[in-house]
Design a protein around this motif. Structure first.
Motif, PDB file in Angstrom:
ATOM      1  N   GLY A 100     -12.202   0.923  -8.326  1.00  0.00           N
ATOM      2  CA  GLY A 100     -12.891   0.213  -9.287  1.00  0.00           C
ATOM      3  C   GLY A 100     -12.666   0.594 -10.617  1.00  0.00           C
ATOM      4  N   ASP A 101     -13.488   0.141 -11.557  1.00  0.00           N
ATOM      5  CA  ASP A 101     -13.246   0.424 -12.763  1.00  0.00           C
ATOM      6  C   ASP A 101     -13.407   1.932 -13.280  1.00  0.00           C
ATOM      7  OD1 ASP A 101     -16.630  -0.694 -14.171  1.00  0.00           O
ATOM      8  OD2 ASP A 101     -16.081   0.875 -12.456  1.00  0.00           O
ATOM      9  N   TYR A 102     -14.138   2.665 -12.551  1.00  0.00           N
ATOM     10  CA  TYR A 102     -14.330   4.260 -12.590  1.00  0.00           C
ATOM     11  C   TYR A 102     -13.135   4.902 -12.565  1.00  0.00           C
ATOM     12  CZ  TYR A 102     -14.258   3.356  -7.525  1.00  0.00           C
ATOM     13  OH  TYR A 102     -14.087   2.769  -6.419  1.00  0.00           O
ATOM     14  N   LEU A 103     -11.848   4.236 -12.114  1.00  0.00           N
ATOM     15  CA  LEU A 103     -10.555   4.953 -12.080  1.00  0.00           C
ATOM     16  C   LEU A 103      -9.965   4.915 -13.405  1.00  0.00           C
ATOM     17  CD1 LEU A 103      -9.134   4.011  -8.435  1.00  0.00           C
ATOM     18  CD2 LEU A 103     -10.110   6.223  -9.211  1.00  0.00           C
ATOM     19  N   TRP A 104     -10.446   3.931 -14.316  1.00  0.00           N
ATOM     20  CA  TRP A 104      -9.614   3.625 -15.420  1.00  0.00           C
ATOM     21  C   TRP A 104     -10.270   4.415 -16.590  1.00  0.00           C
ATOM     22  CZ3 TRP A 104      -5.423   1.901 -17.711  1.00  0.00           C
ATOM     23  CH2 TRP A 104      -5.825   1.348 -19.013  1.00  0.00           C
ATOM     24  N   ASP A 105      -9.557   5.201 -17.193  1.00  0.00           N
ATOM     25  CA  ASP A 105      -9.696   6.099 -18.098  1.00  0.00           C
ATOM     26  C   ASP A 105      -9.529   5.697 -19.736  1.00  0.00           C
ATOM     27  OD1 ASP A 105      -7.089   8.708 -18.282  1.00  0.00           O
ATOM     28  OD2 ASP A 105      -7.171   6.485 -18.848  1.00  0.00           O
ATOM     29  N   GLY A 106      -9.228   4.440 -19.587  1.00  0.00           N
ATOM     30  CA  GLY A 106      -9.001   3.765 -20.856  1.00  0.00           C
ATOM     31  C   GLY A 106      -7.513   3.680 -21.290  1.00  0.00           C
ATOM     32  N   HIS A 107      -6.808   4.649 -20.621  1.00  0.00           N
ATOM     33  CA  HIS A 107      -5.153   4.616 -20.887  1.00  0.00           C
ATOM     34  C   HIS A 107      -4.318   4.532 -19.792  1.00  0.00           C
ATOM     35  CE1 HIS A 107      -6.337   6.024 -24.726  1.00  0.00           C
ATOM     36  NE2 HIS A 107      -7.106   6.803 -24.395  1.00  0.00           N
ATOM     37  N   THR A 108      -4.837   5.070 -18.657  1.00  0.00           N
ATOM     38  CA  THR A 108      -3.794   5.173 -17.500  1.00  0.00           C
ATOM     39  C   THR A 108      -4.736   4.563 -16.127  1.00  0.00           C
ATOM     40  OG1 THR A 108      -4.359   7.288 -16.981  1.00  0.00           O
ATOM     41  CG2 THR A 108      -2.098   6.892 -18.366  1.00  0.00           C
ATOM     42  N   TRP A 109      -3.923   3.860 -15.263  1.00  0.00           N
ATOM     43  CA  TRP A 109      -4.375   3.473 -14.103  1.00  0.00           C
ATOM     44  C   TRP A 109      -3.547   4.387 -13.031  1.00  0.00           C
ATOM     45  CZ3 TRP A 109      -8.290   0.945 -12.060  1.00  0.00           C
ATOM     46  CH2 TRP A 109      -8.317   0.611 -10.720  1.00  0.00           C
ATOM     47  N   PRO A 110      -4.349   5.130 -12.070  1.00  0.00           N
ATOM     48  CA  PRO A 110      -3.844   5.940 -11.272  1.00  0.00           C
ATOM     49  C   PRO A 110      -2.853   5.119 -10.439  1.00  0.00           C
ATOM     50  CG  PRO A 110      -5.939   5.613 -10.625  1.00  0.00           C
ATOM     51  CD  PRO A 110      -5.827   4.957 -12.088  1.00  0.00           C
ATOM     52  N   GLU A 111      -2.210   5.736  -9.397  1.00  0.00           N
ATOM     53  CA  GLU A 111      -1.447   5.288  -8.301  1.00  0.00           C
ATOM     54  C   GLU A 111      -2.069   4.989  -7.276  1.00  0.00           C
ATOM     55  OE1 GLU A 111       1.821   4.816 -10.403  1.00  0.00           O
ATOM     56  OE2 GLU A 111       1.915   4.299  -8.396  1.00  0.00           O
ATOM     57  N   THR A 112      -2.868   3.945  -7.113  1.00  0.00           N
ATOM     58  CA  THR A 112      -3.615   3.412  -5.908  1.00  0.00           C
ATOM     59  C   THR A 112      -2.851   2.470  -5.436  1.00  0.00           C
ATOM     60  OG1 THR A 112      -4.869   1.806  -7.068  1.00  0.00           O
ATOM     61  CG2 THR A 112      -5.756   4.027  -7.244  1.00  0.00           C
ATOM     62  N   SER A 113      -3.099   1.968  -4.338  1.00  0.00           N
ATOM     63  CA  SER A 113      -2.344   1.079  -3.574  1.00  0.00           C
ATOM     64  C   SER A 113      -2.481  -0.294  -4.483  1.00  0.00           C
ATOM     65  CB  SER A 113      -2.963   0.620  -2.268  1.00  0.00           C
ATOM     66  OG  SER A 113      -2.716   1.879  -1.235  1.00  0.00           O
ATOM     67  N   ARG A 114      -1.492  -1.038  -4.636  1.00  0.00           N
ATOM     68  CA  ARG A 114      -1.429  -2.461  -5.226  1.00  0.00           C
ATOM     69  C   ARG A 114      -0.147  -3.103  -4.813  1.00  0.00           C
ATOM     70  NH1 ARG A 114       0.193   0.756  -9.854  1.00  0.00           N
ATOM     71  NH2 ARG A 114       2.494   0.200 -10.681  1.00  0.00           N
ATOM     72  N   GLY A 115      -0.317  -4.584  -5.129  1.00  0.00           N
ATOM     73  CA  GLY A 115       0.864  -5.336  -4.381  1.00  0.00           C
ATOM     74  C   GLY A 115       1.948  -5.357  -5.543  1.00  0.00           C
ATOM     75  N   GLN A 116       2.890  -6.405  -5.414  1.00  0.00           N
ATOM     76  CA  GLN A 116       4.060  -6.639  -6.026  1.00  0.00           C
ATOM     77  C   GLN A 116       3.689  -7.230  -7.558  1.00  0.00           C
ATOM     78  OE1 GLN A 116       7.177  -5.251  -5.329  1.00  0.00           O
ATOM     79  NE2 GLN A 116       5.942  -4.173  -4.146  1.00  0.00           N
ATOM     80  N   GLY A 117       2.644  -8.060  -7.586  1.00  0.00           N
ATOM     81  CA  GLY A 117       2.237  -8.633  -8.772  1.00  0.00           C
ATOM     82  C   GLY A 117       2.554 -10.108  -8.614  1.00  0.00           C
ATOM     83  N   THR A 118       1.887 -10.810  -9.710  1.00  0.00           N
ATOM     84  CA  THR A 118       2.270 -12.371  -9.936  1.00  0.00           C
ATOM     85  C   THR A 118       2.269 -12.358 -11.310  1.00  0.00           C
ATOM     86  OG1 THR A 118       1.408 -14.367  -9.152  1.00  0.00           O
ATOM     87  CG2 THR A 118      -0.249 -12.921  -9.621  1.00  0.00           C
ATOM     88  N   GLN A 119       3.415 -13.208 -11.661  1.00  0.00           N
ATOM     89  CA  GLN A 119       3.560 -13.367 -13.309  1.00  0.00           C
ATOM     90  C   GLN A 119       2.644 -14.275 -13.818  1.00  0.00           C
ATOM     91  OE1 GLN A 119       5.220 -11.485 -15.283  1.00  0.00           O
ATOM     92  NE2 GLN A 119       4.589 -12.576 -17.065  1.00  0.00           N
ATOM     93  N   VAL A 120       1.915 -14.108 -14.853  1.00  0.00           N
ATOM     94  CA  VAL A 120       1.296 -15.055 -15.716  1.00  0.00           C
ATOM     95  C   VAL A 120       1.699 -14.939 -17.109  1.00  0.00           C
ATOM     96  CG1 VAL A 120      -0.813 -15.544 -16.876  1.00  0.00           C
ATOM     97  CG2 VAL A 120      -0.975 -14.661 -14.476  1.00  0.00           C
TER      98      VAL A 120
END
Length: 124
Positions: A100-120
């Motif tokens: 959740g948002d508690y992982l965001w320190d305003g500058h970096t997002w940690p290496e949690t599981s995430r997908g390959q992404g989708t382009q907007v």
């Protein structure tokens, strides 16, 4: 194995709308807070929005508040991001990620599981 598969990205004109989806598998989705993060060209990951495990609490970064809506369907193991009034500065690759948002320190997002992404891409 955690799998997150994003979809729904596209080229859209400014002011347009898109709905992103993230299909989750390999873990107990309903027990996890989730987030959408994005990466614009030449920039680092930016947290966009978060939702708690039950779906009752949502948070947004200031630049998307009032335009984006995060939601989830725990019965379908799917996370969503409804994006309205899109702006050129929303152009990025969008990822769903565990945590959740508690992982965001305003500058970096940690290496949690995430997908390959989708382009907007928002452009006229």
């Amino acid at each position: 194995e955690v799998q997150l598969v994003e979809s729904g990205g596209d080229l859209v004109q400014p002011g347009g709308s898109l709905r992103l989806s993230c299909a989750a598998s390999g873990f107990t989705f309903r027990s996890y807070d989730m987030s959408w993060v994005r990466q614009a060209p030449g920039k680092g990951l930016e947290w966009v929005s978060g939702i708690n495990a039950g779906g009752g609490t949502t948070t947004y970064t200031a630049s998307v508040k009032g335009r984006f809506t995060i939601s989830r369907d725990n019965a379908k193991n799917t996370l969503y991001l409804q994006m309205n009034s899109l702006k050129t500065e929303d152009t990025a690759r969008y990822y769903c990620a565990t945590g959740g948002d508690y992982l965001w320190d305003g500058h970096t997002w940690p290496e949690t599981s995430r997908g390959q992404g989708t382009q907007v891409t928002v452009a006229s």
